[in-house]
Design an enzyme around this catalytic site. Structure first.
Site, short mmCIF file in Angstrom:
data_model
loop_
_atom_site.label_atom_id
_atom_site.label_comp_id
_atom_site.label_asym_id
_atom_site.label_seq_id
_atom_site.Cartn_x
_atom_site.Cartn_y
_atom_site.Cartn_z
N SER A 85 0.84 -1.19 0.00
CA SER A 85 0.00 0.00 0.00
C SER A 85 0.88 1.24 0.00
CB SER A 85 -0.91 0.00 1.24
OG SER A 85 -1.84 1.08 1.18
N ASP A 86 0.38 2.29 -0.64
CA ASP A 86 1.08 3.56 -0.65
C ASP A 86 0.03 4.66 -0.71
OD1 ASP A 86 3.92 4.82 -0.98
OD2 ASP A 86 2.65 5.90 -2.40
N GLN A 87 0.34 5.78 -0.08
CA GLN A 87 -0.65 6.86 0.00
C GLN A 87 0.00 8.21 -0.22
OE1 GLN A 87 -2.35 8.42 3.81
NE2 GLN A 87 -4.25 7.54 3.06
N GLY A 102 -2.98 3.67 -2.92
CA GLY A 102 -2.77 2.53 -3.79
C GLY A 102 -2.75 1.26 -2.97
#
Length: 205
Positions: free
Chosen positions: A71-73, A108
């Site tokens: 995950s990425d933000q 993401g």
């Protein structure tokens, strides 16, 4: 009962770890070793999808039998990415600039099943409309929450909620960095029962 498949969170974020623990699944954490620099002129939603997939793929190489979550933000205003402030002064400037504005958080999310040769990937947006913030209010907030490691300079799961006028989106956990509604759908498709047969809430690694 432990899940039939090992589950690995490709992140050392305490926020994502706490969110995943809510599902009652046994899981491990592992730090991905990737370059997280954005590409020139890369759109925020494209960047977080790319990085989420890269994190999951990097960790999946060392856990070939596992289900791996990446995950990425990022936070953005009018398509401009907001970084983590890192200091009180920068956080104060960032919140002053966000006063009365709409901030969109793009998260993401990627799930890789190497054993089954499957991948799920999506960008989940969540928007926050900020109240008009006076400088004294910003200072009081920063002294309490100290959100210097948070994009946008606030903790939505903490006192940061007091800075909002309204929130807009399908999954509030996306705002914190791990969209659990979408993740639960994918884990079910991958064969994990959600809720689990016997929740343990334990994590390792």
């Amino acid at each position: 009962m432990a899940p039939a498949r090992p589950l690995v969170l490709a992140s050392t974020s305490s926020y994502r770890r706490a969110l995943l623990q809510r599902l009652g699944l046994d899981f491990q954490t592992a730090a991905p070793g990737i370059d997280e620099s954005p590409f020139p002129n890369e759109a925020p939603e494209a960047m977080v999808a790319r990085l989420a997939a890269a994190k999951a793929a990097d960790v999946a190489r060392d856990h070939p039998a596992a289900l791996v979550i990446g995950s990425d933000q990022c936070a953005a205003v009018n398509g401009r990415i907001l970084g983590k402030p890192g200091s009180h002064e920068r956080a104060s400037e960032q919140l002053a600039a966000l006063s009365g504005r709409r901030v969109v958080f793009y998260t993401g999310l990627c799930l890789i099943d190497s054993a089954g040769n499957r991948q799920w990937l999506e960008t989940v947006p969540y928007a926050v409309e900020m109240r008009s913030l006076a400088s004294e209010e910003i200072e009081r907030y920063l002294r309490v929450d100290r959100p210097y490691d948070c994009a946008g300079s606030f903790r939505s799961e903490g006192l940061g909620i007091a800075l909002f006028r309204r929130m807009e989106g399908e999954d509030p956990t996306a705002l914190i960095g791990l969209p659990l509604i979408r993740l639960c759908d994918w884990l079910r498709e991958a064969g994990l029962p959600i809720p689990p047969d016997a929740p343990s809430g334990r994590s390792a690694g």
